[in-house]
Enzyme design. Structure first.
Site, PDB file in Angstrom:
ATOM      1  N   ASN A  90      91.033  36.363  96.675  1.00  0.00           N
ATOM      2  CA  ASN A  90      91.129  36.776  95.273  1.00  0.00           C
ATOM      3  C   ASN A  90      91.172  38.292  95.090  1.00  0.00           C
ATOM      4  OD1 ASN A  90      91.026  34.081  94.437  1.00  0.00           O
ATOM      5  ND2 ASN A  90      88.778  34.094  94.441  1.00  0.00           N
ATOM      6  N   GLU A 121      90.982  42.821  89.194  1.00  0.00           N
ATOM      7  CA  GLU A 121      90.575  42.139  87.965  1.00  0.00           C
ATOM      8  C   GLU A 121      89.431  42.863  87.269  1.00  0.00           C
ATOM      9  OE1 GLU A 121      90.968  37.490  88.548  1.00  0.00           O
ATOM     10  OE2 GLU A 121      90.304  38.455  90.383  1.00  0.00           O
ATOM     11  N   SER A 174      86.618  32.238  97.814  1.00  0.00           N
ATOM     12  CA  SER A 174      86.079  31.331  96.809  1.00  0.00           C
ATOM     13  C   SER A 174      84.942  30.548  97.423  1.00  0.00           C
ATOM     14  CB  SER A 174      87.176  30.384  96.343  1.00  0.00           C
ATOM     15  OG  SER A 174      86.600  29.220  95.781  1.00  0.00           O
ATOM     16  N   LYS A 202      75.188  60.086  74.306  1.00  0.00           N
ATOM     17  CA  LYS A 202      75.033  60.119  75.766  1.00  0.00           C
ATOM     18  C   LYS A 202      75.405  58.793  76.435  1.00  0.00           C
ATOM     19  CE  LYS A 202      71.912  62.595  74.743  1.00  0.00           C
ATOM     20  NZ  LYS A 202      71.967  63.314  73.434  1.00  0.00           N
ATOM     21  N   SER A 215      65.352  58.842  74.326  1.00  0.00           N
ATOM     22  CA  SER A 215      66.664  58.842  74.999  1.00  0.00           C
ATOM     23  C   SER A 215      66.501  59.183  76.474  1.00  0.00           C
ATOM     24  CB  SER A 215      67.599  59.864  74.330  1.00  0.00           C
ATOM     25  OG  SER A 215      67.003  61.145  74.324  1.00  0.00           O
ATOM     26  N   THR A 222     112.202  43.912  83.519  1.00  0.00           N
ATOM     27  CA  THR A 222     111.909  44.204  82.117  1.00  0.00           C
ATOM     28  C   THR A 222     111.657  42.838  81.480  1.00  0.00           C
ATOM     29  OG1 THR A 222     114.198  44.047  81.367  1.00  0.00           O
ATOM     30  CG2 THR A 222     113.465  46.218  82.070  1.00  0.00           C
ATOM     31  N   LYS A 239      91.371  30.484  99.461  1.00  0.00           N
ATOM     32  CA  LYS A 239      91.636  31.523  98.466  1.00  0.00           C
ATOM     33  C   LYS A 239      91.294  32.931  98.915  1.00  0.00           C
ATOM     34  CE  LYS A 239      91.779  31.049  94.226  1.00  0.00           C
ATOM     35  NZ  LYS A 239      91.235  31.081  92.862  1.00  0.00           N
ATOM     36  N   ASN A 255      68.964  71.368  69.496  1.00  0.00           N
ATOM     37  CA  ASN A 255      70.330  71.071  69.045  1.00  0.00           C
ATOM     38  C   ASN A 255      71.377  71.820  69.863  1.00  0.00           C
ATOM     39  OD1 ASN A 255      68.999  69.576  67.189  1.00  0.00           O
ATOM     40  ND2 ASN A 255      69.425  70.914  65.434  1.00  0.00           N
ATOM     41  N   TYR A 286      73.372  68.976  62.724  1.00  0.00           N
ATOM     42  CA  TYR A 286      72.899  67.946  63.655  1.00  0.00           C
ATOM     43  C   TYR A 286      72.280  66.775  62.892  1.00  0.00           C
ATOM     44  CZ  TYR A 286      70.236  65.485  67.222  1.00  0.00           C
ATOM     45  OH  TYR A 286      69.732  64.510  68.037  1.00  0.00           O
TER      46      TYR A 286
HETATM   47  N1  ARG Z   1      67.427  63.894  72.110  1.00  0.00           N
HETATM   48  C1  ARG Z   1      68.165  64.610  71.132  1.00  0.00           C
HETATM   49  C2  ARG Z   1      69.657  64.274  71.216  1.00  0.00           C
HETATM   50  O1  ARG Z   1      70.073  63.891  72.234  1.00  0.00           O
HETATM   51  C3  ARG Z   1      68.020  66.072  71.317  1.00  0.00           C
HETATM   52  C4  ARG Z   1      68.261  66.851  70.086  1.00  0.00           C
HETATM   53  C5  ARG Z   1      67.161  66.599  69.136  1.00  0.00           C
HETATM   54  N2  ARG Z   1      67.226  67.448  68.019  1.00  0.00           N
HETATM   55  C6  ARG Z   1      66.540  67.173  66.955  1.00  0.00           C
HETATM   56  N3  ARG Z   1      66.679  67.974  65.952  1.00  0.00           N
HETATM   57  N4  ARG Z   1      65.791  66.096  66.873  1.00  0.00           N
HETATM   58  O2  ARG Z   1      70.396  64.396  70.282  1.00  0.00           O
END
Ligand code: ARG
Length: 461
Positions: A285, A290, A277, A325, A25, A155, A283, A110, A317
């Site tokens: 725009n 938008e 355009s 995220k 991640s 309306t 034009k 966690n 968890y």
């Molecule tokens: N990268 C993990 C997340 O964003 C961090 C927490 C990981 N915890 C675990 N028990 N693997 O959730």
């Protein structure tokens, strides 16, 4: 620092490259390095203060963490691997050796990730509110600048009654005001520290959760350690509030696009915020509006993503939660960007007073005034409504406006009409005649403008 080095003894083999690539991640949570380090610093200071590690050890770790923050900021160290938490811890151990391994005492990723998110959101919510206020400021300024402009109000997208342009703009200011309130609510509920929940069951070390919470500016701690690491409602609330903001912005954008058309001609966009355009030279725009409308789906998508990701998860968890995220950043980045561009777009915009006023004059939208006039002359409202309706029909059939009628002509519809009826037929007179609180009357609109100016001035103080 490799995966199995941090993990210690349980694993004989490192994580397969393909598994790491699938599960990392870092591309997303790398953004949270400041929050991660702030959390680690508060945690290690507490470990030192409570004697879980020595104060000297705590100081060494703290210094190294602050150095790492500098290294990341300057690009000298680029966090890589599974996630930002492991990357920073790995770097720490790389810098100061096994002592760095003491940082994670009485903590888990966690509670660490939940903490980082709350710290990040606290700032993000503040930024969102600043941008809402900035957009409100532009709307209020425009309302003040065009305070006397009368336009047709709609309306069903049909011309309904004349209103002040300022009144229309202030309706959006009010919506944005509630949006800010929703963000404040989310911020208040969220501002509790999850740190010290550890994996979820708490810890046998004599930690001081309140001390960490205080150092990080939280109002207190999350009271249940399982809850502290298991929920993401604070992100979901924020995403929901962002979704509502985007819904409001998208409606504004839709109207903006309509008003910029030749058919409406109610506004012209500043050149710096319009596009041309590649083929049609004439034009201009309204792309910014938008795109705001178009990006609304991203934020709704993020909200549905989060709700769906959470709905089947047992406590506590689960790795699924790492997916939070991307959705969190998507919702916040998009909303921030749209609030910002809309303020600039509106600032650059000039409203076409003449066009709005002449269109308000050209239609029959003071028909309600005609009916109200007759009511004051003693007719029941339903009868008055019917008379006004017949008059409208007459004008439509003959392609004329109320202003084209003379007294004799209008009396054919009701003997209750007198010369003064013509004072009621002008859009400006209709607007000026409104009496009720919150109405489109100039006095009420002035009151609203003053109220919002005061609110925004107080906020920015
Ligand atoms: N990268 C993990 C997340 O964003 C961090 C927490 C990981 N915890 C675990 N028990 N693997 O959730």
């Amino acid at each position: 620092m490799s995966h199995q080095t941090l993990w210690g003894g349980r694993f004989k083999e490192g994580l397969a490259e393909i598994a790491l690539a699938f599960s990392t991640s870092i591309a997303l949570d790398g953004r949270l390095y400041r929050e991660d380090i702030a959390g680690s610093v508060a945690h290690v200071e507490m470990l030192g203060a409570t004697g879980i590690i020595t104060p000297a050890e705590a100081a060494t770790i703290r210094e190294a963490l602050l150095e790492i923050e500098g290294e990341i900021a300057s690009g000298e160290f680029v966090p890589a691997g599974e996630d930002v938490h492991l990357a920073i811890e790995g770097r720490l151990i790389g810098k100061i050796g096994p002592l760095g391994g003491k940082l994670h005492t009485a903590r888990s990723r966690n509670d660490q990730v939940a903490l980082d998110e709350r710290l990040y959101l606290r700032t993000a919510l503040r930024e969102l509110n600043d941008r809402i206020a900035a957009l409100q400021g532009v709307l209020v300024a425009k309302a003040g600048e065009y305070a006397d402009v009368v336009m047709p109000g709609y309306t069903h997208m049909q011309r309904a009654q004349p209103i002040l342009l300022a009144h229309h703009l202030l309706a959006y200011v009010a919506m944005l005001g509630r949006d800010a309130g929703r963000l404040d609510d989310a911020a208040r509920r969220m501002n509790l520290s999850p740190l010290g929940a550890a994996a979820f069951a708490g810890t046998s070390f004599p930690i001081d959760r309140a001390m960490v919470a205080g150092a990080l500016g939280f109002d207190g701690i999350v009271g249940n350690s399982i809850d502290a690491v298991s929920d993401r409602d604070y992100i979901i609330e924020t995403a929901a509030a962002c979704g509502i903001i985007m819904m409001h912005l998208s409606r504004m954008a839709e109207e903006y696009v309509l008003w910029a058309t030749k058919e409406f001609g109610f506004l012209s966009i500043g050149d710096a915020f319009a596009t041309g355009s590649s083929i049609m030279p004439q034009k201009k725009n309204p792309d910014m509006a938008e795109l705001v409308r178009g990006r609304t789906g991203r934020v709704y998508g993020a909200l549905v993503n989060l709700l769906t990701m959470m709905k089947g998860l047992p406590l506590a968890y689960n790795r699924d939660m790492q997916e939070d995220k991307g959705a969190m950043f998507e919702a916040i980045d998009t909303t921030l960007g749209c609030l910002e561009i809309f303020a600039h777009l509106l600032e650059s915009t000039s409203f076409n007073r003449d066009r709005m006023e002449s269109e308000a004059l050209a239609d029959l939208s003071t028909a309600t005034e005609l009916a109200d006039y007759l009511v004051r002359r003693g007719l029941p409202f339903r009868d008055a409504h019917a008379v006004a309706g017949r008059l409208v029909g007459h004008c439509v059939e003959n392609g004329i406006g109320f202003g084209d009628l003379d007294l004799a002509g209008i009396r054919e519809f009701s003997p209750a009409f007198d010369q003064d009826v013509f004072d009621y037929l002008l859009p400006r007179a209709s607007v000026a005649r409104k009496r009720s609180a919150g109405s489109t009357s100039p006095a009420e609109v002035e009151r609203q403008i003053a109220g919002w100016r005061e609110h925004l001035a107080k906020r920015n103080r």
